[in-house]
Design a protein around this motif. Structure first.
Motif, PDB file in Angstrom:
ATOM      1  N   THR A 128       0.309  -8.558  -6.593  1.00  0.00           N
ATOM      2  CA  THR A 128      -1.132  -8.399  -6.793  1.00  0.00           C
ATOM      3  C   THR A 128      -1.727  -7.670  -5.591  1.00  0.00           C
ATOM      4  N   ASN A 129      -2.978  -7.205  -5.756  1.00  0.00           N
ATOM      5  CA  ASN A 129      -3.708  -6.544  -4.662  1.00  0.00           C
ATOM      6  C   ASN A 129      -2.918  -5.377  -4.062  1.00  0.00           C
ATOM      7  N   VAL A 130      -2.345  -4.572  -4.937  1.00  0.00           N
ATOM      8  CA  VAL A 130      -1.572  -3.397  -4.512  1.00  0.00           C
ATOM      9  C   VAL A 130      -2.475  -2.167  -4.562  1.00  0.00           C
ATOM     10  N   ILE A 131      -2.333  -1.289  -3.567  1.00  0.00           N
ATOM     11  CA  ILE A 131      -3.090  -0.040  -3.527  1.00  0.00           C
ATOM     12  C   ILE A 131      -2.127   1.134  -3.676  1.00  0.00           C
ATOM     13  N   VAL A 132      -2.419   2.006  -4.648  1.00  0.00           N
ATOM     14  CA  VAL A 132      -1.683   3.265  -4.818  1.00  0.00           C
ATOM     15  C   VAL A 132      -2.730   4.365  -4.759  1.00  0.00           C
ATOM     16  N   ARG A 133      -2.764   5.091  -3.665  1.00  0.00           N
ATOM     17  CA  ARG A 133      -3.875   6.019  -3.435  1.00  0.00           C
ATOM     18  C   ARG A 133      -3.360   7.386  -2.963  1.00  0.00           C
ATOM     19  N   GLY A 134      -3.931   8.420  -3.558  1.00  0.00           N
ATOM     20  CA  GLY A 134      -3.661   9.780  -3.105  1.00  0.00           C
ATOM     21  C   GLY A 134      -2.199  10.179  -3.185  1.00  0.00           C
ATOM     22  N   SER A 135      -1.472   9.655  -4.163  1.00  0.00           N
ATOM     23  CA  SER A 135      -0.037   9.920  -4.276  1.00  0.00           C
ATOM     24  C   SER A 135       0.255  10.831  -5.468  1.00  0.00           C
ATOM     25  N   MET A 153       0.839  -1.192   0.000  1.00  0.00           N
ATOM     26  CA  MET A 153       0.000   0.000   0.000  1.00  0.00           C
ATOM     27  C   MET A 153       0.878   1.248   0.000  1.00  0.00           C
ATOM     28  N   PHE A 154       0.543   2.193  -0.879  1.00  0.00           N
ATOM     29  CA  PHE A 154       1.189   3.502  -0.920  1.00  0.00           C
ATOM     30  C   PHE A 154       0.085   4.543  -0.723  1.00  0.00           C
ATOM     31  N   GLU A 155       0.122   5.258   0.364  1.00  0.00           N
ATOM     32  CA  GLU A 155      -0.936   6.218   0.702  1.00  0.00           C
ATOM     33  C   GLU A 155      -0.303   7.596   0.907  1.00  0.00           C
ATOM     34  N   GLY A 156      -0.716   8.568   0.065  1.00  0.00           N
ATOM     35  CA  GLY A 156      -0.207   9.923   0.220  1.00  0.00           C
ATOM     36  C   GLY A 156       1.281  10.048  -0.015  1.00  0.00           C
ATOM     37  N   GLY A 214       5.406 -13.998 -21.974  1.00  0.00           N
ATOM     38  CA  GLY A 214       4.884 -15.177 -21.291  1.00  0.00           C
ATOM     39  C   GLY A 214       3.680 -14.900 -20.433  1.00  0.00           C
ATOM     40  N   SER A 215       2.994 -13.780 -20.672  1.00  0.00           N
ATOM     41  CA  SER A 215       1.754 -13.430 -19.972  1.00  0.00           C
ATOM     42  C   SER A 215       1.910 -13.290 -18.462  1.00  0.00           C
ATOM     43  N   PRO A 216       2.876 -12.540 -17.989  1.00  0.00           N
ATOM     44  CA  PRO A 216       2.959 -12.284 -16.551  1.00  0.00           C
ATOM     45  C   PRO A 216       1.751 -11.472 -16.079  1.00  0.00           C
ATOM     46  N   THR A 217       1.309 -11.726 -14.862  1.00  0.00           N
ATOM     47  CA  THR A 217       0.124 -11.050 -14.310  1.00  0.00           C
ATOM     48  C   THR A 217       0.557  -9.793 -13.553  1.00  0.00           C
ATOM     49  N   TYR A 218       0.983  -8.798 -14.306  1.00  0.00           N
ATOM     50  CA  TYR A 218       1.618  -7.629 -13.700  1.00  0.00           C
ATOM     51  C   TYR A 218       0.738  -6.865 -12.715  1.00  0.00           C
ATOM     52  N   PHE A 219      -0.468  -6.518 -13.106  1.00  0.00           N
ATOM     53  CA  PHE A 219      -1.264  -5.580 -12.313  1.00  0.00           C
ATOM     54  C   PHE A 219      -2.613  -6.183 -11.923  1.00  0.00           C
ATOM     55  N   TYR A 220      -2.593  -7.445 -11.598  1.00  0.00           N
ATOM     56  CA  TYR A 220      -3.825  -8.122 -11.213  1.00  0.00           C
ATOM     57  C   TYR A 220      -4.345  -7.563  -9.882  1.00  0.00           C
ATOM     58  N   GLN A 221      -5.568  -7.065  -9.906  1.00  0.00           N
ATOM     59  CA  GLN A 221      -6.245  -6.545  -8.725  1.00  0.00           C
ATOM     60  C   GLN A 221      -5.483  -5.379  -8.069  1.00  0.00           C
ATOM     61  N   TRP A 222      -4.875  -4.544  -8.876  1.00  0.00           N
ATOM     62  CA  TRP A 222      -4.308  -3.297  -8.367  1.00  0.00           C
ATOM     63  C   TRP A 222      -5.413  -2.243  -8.291  1.00  0.00           C
ATOM     64  N   LEU A 223      -5.346  -1.386  -7.287  1.00  0.00           N
ATOM     65  CA  LEU A 223      -6.243  -0.244  -7.166  1.00  0.00           C
ATOM     66  C   LEU A 223      -5.392   1.022  -7.214  1.00  0.00           C
ATOM     67  N   VAL A 224      -5.568   1.796  -8.281  1.00  0.00           N
ATOM     68  CA  VAL A 224      -4.822   3.037  -8.472  1.00  0.00           C
ATOM     69  C   VAL A 224      -5.859   4.158  -8.535  1.00  0.00           C
TER      70      VAL A 224
END
Length: 266
Positions: free
Chosen positions: A211-218, A182-185, A235-245
């Motif tokens: 996965t499941n990374v949050i980048v908010r208010g930054s 999580m990255f907040e502010g 090779g189809s890496p799942t780079y940003f699966y379930q990210w919240l930006v």
């Protein structure tokens, strides 16, 4: 989110104002259930025990005093000048926090700036780390290397002169890719690469991406490459699966690419 309700009484922290600081500023993000070890980068002395009365003079030393899984924290109570700590931090213990207090004589963040290399290396075993009010300044290396799950950053800055501010490391195991970060502010500015880089990893075999990374208010600005990017592995890496930006500011008016999150696609 409400403030934590089971903080230790003020006397445990050494100063009632510190209790209020934790309760008012970061109680919604972290519960410091364990011990607090003190760093004074101006007047601390090497070899002291890290208590309020005898603070040590290095963040890495105080991290060594902490017990993994105990909810311990390193609190930097006095710092001035830039950089404040010329250290390559290796975070190796689970559930250990690093909290910056109010600096002496200015309003700048605590700055971790090694002579060369990575400012903070989150290594295996350091799950659920928490950081507040810290600037990570890599020199010919990333600002923060994330090789473990669940780190949380609140009001932190990320910088590297030659490469990325924060870099997720692909992993061959299920708990080492930075998932749940999580990255907040936070602020990602003036990096020689990307603000945040998500990596496939080296070799033919696909690693696991965060996965499941949050980048908010930054805030993102003046980064050389995309503000949030991947290394375009095949090779189809799942780079940003379930990210919240969400609620971020991408502040360069003339930038060609703000988000480069397409993976290995053309």
């Amino acid at each position: 989110m409400g403030a934590a309700t089971n903080l230790k009484p003020p006397k445990v922290y050494g100063d009632p104002n510190v209790y209020k600081f934790i309760q008012n500023n970061i109680g919604a993000f972290v519960n410091i259930a364990g011990d607090v070890f003190w760093v004074d980068l101006v007047n601390g002395v090497a070899g002291q025990d890290g208590s309020w009365q005898q603070p040590t003079n290095a963040v890495q030393t105080a991290h060594g005093f902490c017990t993994a899984g105990n909810g311990d924290a390193v609190f930097v109570k006095n710092f001035s000048g830039t950089p404040n700590a010329v250290e390559n931090l290796l975070w190796t213990k689970r559930d250990v926090s690093l909290i910056a207090g109010v600096p002496t004589g200015n309003a700048m963040k605590l700055t971790i700036a090694p002579t060369t290399g990575i400012a903070l290396d989150l290594q295996a075993g350091s799950q659920a780390a928490f950081f507040y009010g810290v600037r990570f300044q890599g020199t010919s290396g990333v600002g923060v290397k994330i090789g473990v799950d669940g780190p949380r950053f609140v009001e932190c800055d990320f910088y590297s002169d030659t490469t990325h501010g924060a870099s997720f490391v692909a992993s061959g195991v299920t708990n080492g890719s930075g998932s749940g970060a999580m990255f907040e502010g936070c602020e990602f500015a003036d990096c020689g690469g990307s603000g945040i880089m998500n990596n496939k990893g080296a070799g033919a075999a696909l690693g696991l991406q965060a996965t499941n990374v949050i980048v908010r208010g930054s805030r993102f600005y003046r980064n050389t490459n995309g503000d949030i990017s991947d290394d375009a592995g095949t090779g189809s890496p799942t780079y940003f699966y379930q990210w919240l930006v969400e609620y971020n500011a991408f502040m360069d008016t003339s930038k060609t690419t703000f988000l480069d999150m397409k993976g290995g696609l053309a």
